[in-house]
Write an enzyme that holds these catalytic residues in place. Sequence first.
Site, PDB file in Angstrom:
ATOM      1  N   ASP A  57       0.844  -1.190   0.000  1.00 57.54           N
ATOM      2  CA  ASP A  57       0.000   0.000   0.000  1.00 57.54           C
ATOM      3  C   ASP A  57       0.882   1.244   0.000  1.00 57.54           C
ATOM      4  O   ASP A  57       1.815   1.354   0.808  1.00 57.54           O
ATOM      5  CB  ASP A  57      -0.904  -0.004   1.235  1.00 57.54           C
ATOM      6  CG  ASP A  57      -2.025   1.017   1.131  1.00 57.54           C
ATOM      7  OD1 ASP A  57      -2.387   1.380  -0.005  1.00 57.54           O
ATOM      8  OD2 ASP A  57      -2.550   1.438   2.178  1.00 57.54           O
ATOM      9  N   HIS A  64      -4.205  14.133   0.375  1.00 56.01           N
ATOM     10  CA  HIS A  64      -4.452  13.321   1.572  1.00 56.01           C
ATOM     11  C   HIS A  64      -3.286  13.421   2.549  1.00 56.01           C
ATOM     12  O   HIS A  64      -3.489  13.629   3.759  1.00 56.01           O
ATOM     13  CB  HIS A  64      -4.668  11.865   1.171  1.00 56.01           C
ATOM     14  CG  HIS A  64      -4.717  10.915   2.339  1.00 56.01           C
ATOM     15  ND1 HIS A  64      -5.749  10.902   3.247  1.00 56.01           N
ATOM     16  CD2 HIS A  64      -3.835   9.948   2.750  1.00 56.01           C
ATOM     17  CE1 HIS A  64      -5.511   9.984   4.171  1.00 56.01           C
ATOM     18  NE2 HIS A  64      -4.364   9.395   3.895  1.00 56.01           N
ATOM     19  N   GLU A 133     -10.933   3.825   3.544  1.00 59.42           N
ATOM     20  CA  GLU A 133     -10.012   4.604   2.734  1.00 59.42           C
ATOM     21  C   GLU A 133     -10.334   4.349   1.266  1.00 59.42           C
ATOM     22  O   GLU A 133     -10.317   3.202   0.816  1.00 59.42           O
ATOM     23  CB  GLU A 133      -8.550   4.227   3.030  1.00 59.42           C
ATOM     24  CG  GLU A 133      -8.093   4.637   4.429  1.00 59.42           C
ATOM     25  CD  GLU A 133      -6.624   4.339   4.684  1.00 59.42           C
ATOM     26  OE1 GLU A 133      -6.000   3.673   3.829  1.00 59.42           O
ATOM     27  OE2 GLU A 133      -6.102   4.759   5.728  1.00 59.42           O
ATOM     28  N   GLU A 135      -9.458   4.044  -2.320  1.00 62.74           N
ATOM     29  CA  GLU A 135      -8.210   3.808  -3.048  1.00 62.74           C
ATOM     30  C   GLU A 135      -8.490   3.134  -4.393  1.00 62.74           C
ATOM     31  O   GLU A 135      -9.564   2.583  -4.626  1.00 62.74           O
ATOM     32  CB  GLU A 135      -7.264   2.910  -2.230  1.00 62.74           C
ATOM     33  CG  GLU A 135      -6.916   3.462  -0.857  1.00 62.74           C
ATOM     34  CD  GLU A 135      -5.742   2.731  -0.211  1.00 62.74           C
ATOM     35  OE1 GLU A 135      -4.937   2.126  -0.963  1.00 62.74           O
ATOM     36  OE2 GLU A 135      -5.629   2.775   1.030  1.00 62.74           O
ATOM     37  N   ASP A 168      -9.338   0.196   1.846  1.00 65.06           N
ATOM     38  CA  ASP A 168      -8.341  -0.294   2.795  1.00 65.06           C
ATOM     39  C   ASP A 168      -8.753   0.153   4.197  1.00 65.06           C
ATOM     40  O   ASP A 168      -8.410   1.247   4.639  1.00 65.06           O
ATOM     41  CB  ASP A 168      -6.956   0.243   2.432  1.00 65.06           C
ATOM     42  CG  ASP A 168      -5.849  -0.527   3.126  1.00 65.06           C
ATOM     43  OD1 ASP A 168      -6.054  -1.710   3.431  1.00 65.06           O
ATOM     44  OD2 ASP A 168      -4.781   0.053   3.363  1.00 65.06           O
ATOM     45  N   ARG A 172      -8.045   3.719  13.253  1.00 62.33           N
ATOM     46  CA  ARG A 172      -7.240   4.916  13.515  1.00 62.33           C
ATOM     47  C   ARG A 172      -6.666   4.955  14.931  1.00 62.33           C
ATOM     48  O   ARG A 172      -5.530   5.408  15.132  1.00 62.33           O
ATOM     49  CB  ARG A 172      -8.094   6.170  13.272  1.00 62.33           C
ATOM     50  CG  ARG A 172      -8.629   6.306  11.854  1.00 62.33           C
ATOM     51  CD  ARG A 172      -7.511   6.443  10.838  1.00 62.33           C
ATOM     52  NE  ARG A 172      -8.059   6.657   9.489  1.00 62.33           N
ATOM     53  CZ  ARG A 172      -7.339   6.665   8.397  1.00 62.33           C
ATOM     54  NH1 ARG A 172      -6.030   6.451   8.462  1.00 62.33           N
ATOM     55  NH2 ARG A 172      -7.893   6.855   7.210  1.00 62.33           N
ATOM     56  N   GLN A 175      -3.865   2.473  15.248  1.00 65.75           N
ATOM     57  CA  GLN A 175      -2.730   2.984  14.476  1.00 65.75           C
ATOM     58  C   GLN A 175      -1.979   4.086  15.235  1.00 65.75           C
ATOM     59  O   GLN A 175      -0.749   4.142  15.223  1.00 65.75           O
ATOM     60  CB  GLN A 175      -3.213   3.522  13.128  1.00 65.75           C
ATOM     61  CG  GLN A 175      -2.095   4.004  12.206  1.00 65.75           C
ATOM     62  CD  GLN A 175      -2.622   4.377  10.832  1.00 65.75           C
ATOM     63  OE1 GLN A 175      -3.778   4.167  10.505  1.00 65.75           O
ATOM     64  NE2 GLN A 175      -1.755   4.936  10.008  1.00 65.75           N
ATOM     65  N   LYS A 188      -3.996  -2.102  10.220  1.00 69.35           N
ATOM     66  CA  LYS A 188      -4.265  -2.245   8.793  1.00 69.35           C
ATOM     67  C   LYS A 188      -4.315  -3.693   8.314  1.00 69.35           C
ATOM     68  O   LYS A 188      -4.584  -3.930   7.139  1.00 69.35           O
ATOM     69  CB  LYS A 188      -3.179  -1.513   7.987  1.00 69.35           C
ATOM     70  CG  LYS A 188      -3.025  -0.044   8.304  1.00 69.35           C
ATOM     71  CD  LYS A 188      -4.179   0.786   7.800  1.00 69.35           C
ATOM     72  CE  LYS A 188      -4.120   0.925   6.322  1.00 69.35           C
ATOM     73  NZ  LYS A 188      -5.207   1.814   5.801  1.00 69.35           N
ATOM     74  N   THR A 192      -8.914  -5.677   3.947  1.00 69.10           N
ATOM     75  CA  THR A 192      -8.832  -4.815   2.767  1.00 69.10           C
ATOM     76  C   THR A 192      -9.809  -5.385   1.748  1.00 69.10           C
ATOM     77  O   THR A 192      -9.768  -6.587   1.462  1.00 69.10           O
ATOM     78  CB  THR A 192      -7.410  -4.807   2.182  1.00 69.10           C
ATOM     79  OG1 THR A 192      -6.497  -4.319   3.176  1.00 69.10           O
ATOM     80  CG2 THR A 192      -7.327  -3.946   0.944  1.00 69.10           C
ATOM     81  N   GLU A 302     -10.422  12.458   7.517  1.00 64.96           N
ATOM     82  CA  GLU A 302     -10.386  13.801   6.936  1.00 64.96           C
ATOM     83  C   GLU A 302     -11.762  14.456   6.933  1.00 64.96           C
ATOM     84  O   GLU A 302     -11.895  15.643   7.252  1.00 64.96           O
ATOM     85  CB  GLU A 302      -9.861  13.724   5.505  1.00 64.96           C
ATOM     86  CG  GLU A 302      -8.419  13.252   5.384  1.00 64.96           C
ATOM     87  CD  GLU A 302      -8.095  12.852   3.966  1.00 64.96           C
ATOM     88  OE1 GLU A 302      -7.634  13.704   3.199  1.00 64.96           O
ATOM     89  OE2 GLU A 302      -8.322  11.674   3.615  1.00 64.96           O
TER      90      GLU A 302
END
Length: 609
Positions: A57, A64, A133, A135, A168, A172, A175, A188, A192, A302
């Site tokens: 990834d 971003h 996410e 992607e 993905d 948070r 992480q 993570k 996915t 975000e």
Amino acid sequence: MAYPAPVWRATRERIKNLLAEGGSAELSSNPSLRELALIPRENVTMHLPARIGDYTDFYCSREHATNVGIMFRGKENALQPNWLHLPVGYHGRASSVYVSGTPVVRPRGQLQKDKDDPSQGSEYGACKLLDFEVEMAFFLGGPPNPPGKTISMCEAEDRIFGLVLMNDWSARDIQKWEYVPLGPFGSKNFGTSISPWIVPLDALVPFKCPTSAGTQSDPEPLEYLRDPDYGSYDISISCAVKGANMKDPGVVCKTNMSNLYWNIKQQLVHHSVTGCNMRPGDLLATGTISGQSECSFGSMLELSWRGAREVKLGATEEVRKFLKDGDTVIMAGHAETADGVRVGFGEVQGTVLPAGSFVEAHGLEVPTDLPLKRKVPEQRFFNLKLYNYWRSSCSWRVRLALAAKGIPYQYVAVNLLQKKQQDPEFGTKNSMLQVPTLEFEDSTTGRTSTLSQSMAIIEFLEEAFPSRKQLFPDDPGLRATVRQMAEVVNSGIQPLQNLGTADRLSQIDSSYDTKKFASISISFGLESLEALAIGAGASAHKFMAGTGEVTVADIYLLPQLYNARRFDVDLEKHCPTLLNVEVGLKALAWAHAADPSNQPDCPEASAGL
């Protein structure tokens, strides 16, 4: 995929020629060949498009990376010193890349005990800040490069087989505690999701476009990363969230693949610059793709700006800062030229299950050493046709059973509102003038046979296709229990809510409130079923039998809850456990395929909505 690029291109051209208007008549003029070659999408179970050996990834959207940097380091230090010099990436977990429709379990792990004071240490618990996410990802093809051999910029396109959509998933809070110094790990590795359809790179040539950066001049990349054809692809991507109690998903963001600073060729070239051997089936992802406007931010991190503001789910009253249990995240993508040439990527979707849930093995082959209850040749019964109506709960049960078992069939719509079941031709197939009716051919006798009544059809499928997914447990006690649950619906509720009963009651007394009669009958029946479910230990991840395996009881539950809502039954009051089971069932891809809204005779589906 492992063949060189010229083979991919020749194969694609051959398929285009067979399917295009004015192309080769080999397929269009041969009905028997066409029947073998073309399979209706609703009859297909989608799997991962390749065996993924390795997954990487990247972090290639400047917008971003800037947003995240501002949140955690301030505007002046938003981008790390290396970011404009190389495509930042990390190695992900290939075993937890799942095909669209596979549910994702909320992860557990270590969380920082005091969000403002890391010296207080950590605690164990379920992730509270679960995120998506947006992607894009691409599969590698072609023969692997030997260790030590790099892939140059001019070779890169011949190693990119095609693109898929990707979500993905990200924890948070896990992480935040773990990522220093080596980056994300458990935050993570739990899930996915990718779309099942790979769009070849050649199909995207008309959609090449500049990146949002325009150029890479400050600084200019090192020579091996310079792309003389620097750009990206004009691929529109939307992301919607559908809460467990929402009728329709609400769009939360729209972005575009042009919002990449480092393009996919540069990602691949940088990955191999050390001499890393890249193999067919390897999966590389762009990282979250965000644009400059708030509505184009590609993550809840975000959109909510680290939880500081609420995000509306489309035009609904629902709001989120991060994802809740039962939320389904749906991403869709397409590319379209000014003159209307369109290439679609389909969807990638997944539903969040509560922490501690277990996901049913999806798309795996049934072990060949399982004892079969009855030796029936799988190929004996073929050419299955299901005469049904999109909103008929009895038809829905059979569709669910066929989908769970992965048995292909032809969908034949019978419009009950137009009384098509009363046509003489249909009466020869079902003297009760009802749906569902299953028609099939028997290779042993050479005869075409029909079956009606959902339980009879489902039991036939169980015995006629014994190596497919089992809906009736082997244990006699458990088998009787799930049959009992199914019969509460089949015999105790269904006859009192259907159109025939309402018509007969109206004939006796035109002033009779048939809807109220049905609502009372459904409520009583569901309370009984709720008690059985509680006794069995039913839940979102254990289903009705309490074993973690879908059974015939679940097949009967989904359509009944749908009908209960049509009759305004208060489900929270009468059957909260059944609603919990429903969340787990709706997360299964095959159950989604059998849903009324996805049937060709559904008014919304036929209108293209």
